[in-house]
Design an enzyme around this catalytic site. Structure first.
Site, PDB file in Angstrom:
ATOM      1  N   CYS A   1      -5.444  -3.987 -23.114  1.00 49.67           N
ATOM      2  CA  CYS A   1      -5.021  -5.396 -23.092  1.00 49.67           C
ATOM      3  C   CYS A   1      -3.994  -5.642 -21.993  1.00 49.67           C
ATOM      4  O   CYS A   1      -4.038  -6.669 -21.311  1.00 49.67           O
ATOM      5  CB  CYS A   1      -4.455  -5.804 -24.450  1.00 49.67           C
ATOM      6  SG  CYS A   1      -5.733  -5.960 -25.717  1.00 49.67           S
TER       7      CYS A   1
ATOM      8  N   ASN B   1      -8.269  -9.757 -33.619  1.00 51.93           N
ATOM      9  CA  ASN B   1      -9.038  -8.550 -33.347  1.00 51.93           C
ATOM     10  C   ASN B   1     -10.357  -8.611 -34.111  1.00 51.93           C
ATOM     11  O   ASN B   1     -10.438  -9.126 -35.221  1.00 51.93           O
ATOM     12  CB  ASN B   1      -8.247  -7.280 -33.663  1.00 51.93           C
ATOM     13  CG  ASN B   1      -7.697  -7.204 -35.074  1.00 51.93           C
ATOM     14  OD1 ASN B   1      -7.167  -8.179 -35.599  1.00 51.93           O
ATOM     15  ND2 ASN B   1      -7.804  -6.044 -35.696  1.00 51.93           N
TER      16      ASN B   1
ATOM     17  N   GLU C   1      -5.574  -9.973 -28.099  1.00 53.52           N
ATOM     18  CA  GLU C   1      -5.107 -10.460 -26.807  1.00 53.52           C
ATOM     19  C   GLU C   1      -6.272 -10.730 -25.865  1.00 53.52           C
ATOM     20  O   GLU C   1      -6.304 -11.745 -25.166  1.00 53.52           O
ATOM     21  CB  GLU C   1      -4.151  -9.440 -26.158  1.00 53.52           C
ATOM     22  CG  GLU C   1      -2.931  -9.117 -26.986  1.00 53.52           C
ATOM     23  CD  GLU C   1      -3.091  -7.937 -27.929  1.00 53.52           C
ATOM     24  OE1 GLU C   1      -2.094  -7.242 -28.173  1.00 53.52           O
ATOM     25  OE2 GLU C   1      -4.213  -7.699 -28.437  1.00 53.52           O
TER      26      GLU C   1
ATOM     27  N   CYS D   1      -2.088  -2.964 -26.525  1.00 52.16           N
ATOM     28  CA  CYS D   1      -2.577  -1.653 -26.110  1.00 52.16           C
ATOM     29  C   CYS D   1      -2.723  -1.616 -24.587  1.00 52.16           C
ATOM     30  O   CYS D   1      -2.619  -2.641 -23.908  1.00 52.16           O
ATOM     31  CB  CYS D   1      -3.912  -1.344 -26.792  1.00 52.16           C
ATOM     32  SG  CYS D   1      -5.320  -2.274 -26.139  1.00 52.16           S
TER      33      CYS D   1
ATOM     34  N   CYS E   1      -9.613  -6.429 -28.986  1.00 50.07           N
ATOM     35  CA  CYS E   1      -8.278  -6.781 -29.472  1.00 50.07           C
ATOM     36  C   CYS E   1      -8.028  -8.283 -29.376  1.00 50.07           C
ATOM     37  O   CYS E   1      -8.653  -8.989 -28.581  1.00 50.07           O
ATOM     38  CB  CYS E   1      -7.219  -6.056 -28.650  1.00 50.07           C
ATOM     39  SG  CYS E   1      -7.330  -4.263 -28.726  1.00 50.07           S
TER      40      CYS E   1
END
Length: 134
Positions: free
Chosen positions: A91, A44, A57, A88, A55
């Site tokens: 993502c 992140n 991902e 989240c 983020c």
């Protein structure tokens, strides 16, 4: 040769150490396995304007896409939390758009893991099949 799960988890844990989280101090790492066998890691990266934060991902996915990868097998998400930390909503959506029903493995520093298919984390997903294109 496809990396094993332990290698992918280790890559996510390492990526977490590189997180740029000066505001929240919440460090997350991700390791995305492309169908080619290559691992793309991400952490992140925060902004003082939290909405501009990216983020782990999405960082991993964007790195892979920007290098020409378009097929993915699994992603590991690592955070230093007691409970496992799930991606989240943003993502989940971006992963769905580019990796569809990818395997998502959640991991923490204590060695706990849990595996999902993205459809379990994003049921009734919105995607291009719902767009009105003529």
């Amino acid at each position: 040769m496809t990396p094993d799960l332990a290698t992918l988890i280790a890559a996510a844990h390492h990526a977490k150490t590189l997180a740029c989280a000066p505001y929240s101090h919440f460090r997350v790492g991700a390791a995305l396995l492309a169908a080619s066998g290559k691992i793309y890691s991400g952490c992140n990266v925060e902004s003082s304007s939290f909405g501009l934060t990216c983020c782990a991902e999405r960082v991993a996915l964007f790195k892979a896409l920007s290098e020409g990868e378009h097929a993915f097998e699994r992603i590991v998400v690592s955070a230093d939390t007691e409970e496992l930390c799930s991606p989240c909503g943003a993502c989940r959506q971006v992963l769905w758009d580019y990796a569809r029903n990818i395997e998502v493995i959640l991991a923490n520093a204590k060695g706990a893991t849990r595996t999902f298919n993205l459809r379990e984390l994003l049921p009734e997903a919105f995607d291009d099949r719902l767009l009105n294109r003529e």
